[in-house]
Design a protein around this motif. Sequence first.
Motif, PDB file in Angstrom:
ATOM      1  N   GLY A  17      -8.574   1.688   4.537  1.00 28.35           N
ATOM      2  CA  GLY A  17      -7.685   2.496   4.585  1.00 28.35           C
ATOM      3  C   GLY A  17      -7.539   3.112   5.910  1.00 28.35           C
ATOM      4  O   GLY A  17      -8.587   2.802   6.675  1.00 28.35           O
ATOM      5  N   SER A  39      -6.317  -1.048   0.469  1.00 23.74           N
ATOM      6  CA  SER A  39      -5.577  -1.875  -0.511  1.00 23.74           C
ATOM      7  C   SER A  39      -6.596  -3.336  -0.812  1.00 23.74           C
ATOM      8  O   SER A  39      -7.448  -3.253   0.194  1.00 23.74           O
ATOM      9  N   ARG A  76      -6.455   6.628   8.773  1.00 24.78           N
ATOM     10  CA  ARG A  76      -5.775   8.072   9.237  1.00 24.78           C
ATOM     11  C   ARG A  76      -5.656   7.952  10.755  1.00 24.78           C
ATOM     12  O   ARG A  76      -6.585   7.981  11.638  1.00 24.78           O
ATOM     13  N   GLY A 133     -11.649   8.193   0.738  1.00 25.58           N
ATOM     14  CA  GLY A 133     -11.333   9.105   1.641  1.00 25.58           C
ATOM     15  C   GLY A 133     -11.991   9.392   2.849  1.00 25.58           C
ATOM     16  O   GLY A 133     -11.785  10.103   3.743  1.00 25.58           O
ATOM     17  N   ALA A 139     -12.499   4.007   0.312  1.00 27.01           N
ATOM     18  CA  ALA A 139     -11.667   4.196  -1.060  1.00 27.01           C
ATOM     19  C   ALA A 139     -11.656   5.546  -1.420  1.00 27.01           C
ATOM     20  O   ALA A 139     -10.646   6.006  -1.946  1.00 27.01           O
ATOM     21  N   THR A 169      -1.660   8.799   6.509  1.00 28.97           N
ATOM     22  CA  THR A 169      -2.488   8.029   6.234  1.00 28.97           C
ATOM     23  C   THR A 169      -1.931   6.913   5.610  1.00 28.97           C
ATOM     24  O   THR A 169      -0.849   6.632   5.129  1.00 28.97           O
ATOM     25  N   GLU A 170      -2.779   6.022   5.277  1.00 31.10           N
ATOM     26  CA  GLU A 170      -2.640   4.534   4.671  1.00 31.10           C
ATOM     27  C   GLU A 170      -3.621   4.222   3.821  1.00 31.10           C
ATOM     28  O   GLU A 170      -4.998   4.248   4.292  1.00 31.10           O
ATOM     29  N   ASP A 171      -3.352   4.297   2.372  1.00 30.59           N
ATOM     30  CA  ASP A 171      -4.352   3.956   1.496  1.00 30.59           C
ATOM     31  C   ASP A 171      -5.184   2.611   1.461  1.00 30.59           C
ATOM     32  O   ASP A 171      -4.471   1.621   2.078  1.00 30.59           O
ATOM     33  N   GLY A 221       1.008   5.744   1.394  1.00 38.01           N
ATOM     34  CA  GLY A 221       0.208   6.597   2.434  1.00 38.01           C
ATOM     35  C   GLY A 221       1.134   7.947   2.318  1.00 38.01           C
ATOM     36  O   GLY A 221       2.117   7.992   1.714  1.00 38.01           O
ATOM     37  N   THR A 270       0.857  -1.166   0.062  1.00 31.55           N
ATOM     38  CA  THR A 270       0.023   0.175   0.055  1.00 31.55           C
ATOM     39  C   THR A 270       0.936   1.156  -0.041  1.00 31.55           C
ATOM     40  O   THR A 270       2.119   1.077  -0.052  1.00 31.55           O
TER      41      THR A 270
END
Length: 169
Positions: A93, A88, A95, A113, A111, A84-86, A12, A10
């Motif tokens: 995700g 996957s 924050r 946000g 996805a 943050t980590e998106d 971020g 991932t």
Amino acid sequence: MSVVSSTVMTAGMVYIHSSPVALCPHIGWALETVLGQPVRLDWTPQPLGRSLMRAQFAWGGECGTGSRIASALRGWENLRYEVTEDASPGVDGSRWSHTPSLGIHHTWLSANGDAVLNEDRVKAALQSADLTLIRSEMDRMLGTAWDAELDPFRHAGEGAPTRWLYRVG
């Protein structure tokens, strides 16, 4: 028999909204420890405080790296940051927001946000017949106080450069 390792990767962002000058090198060292590679942060003055600096960069790595970064930065006084980590495949995700007065707050992210609230926490908040208590709990789950405190620092850095870091291998 061959075993295939399937590590979900991932990406971020790390936003250091404000840090005392003396803490800046320590932040870099903490990030290097988590990411396992050299990190060079481009520090710029934070206009909202004398002797405060700011930096941001993008990272790439295994799922869970965002949590490890947020944990590595936790506990330092006068540090304001977001990690943050998106999302996957198979992983939500996240924050993490931190302020000196509020501590750390974690929010799951969709996805696109948006903050995602856990069903059990929402049900627990709705158990109360007190509308003020429900609103207060929803604000806590959404991190409203963290957003209010970090927002001036976010906007003070508009136009700041972004550094992209990717972990290879």
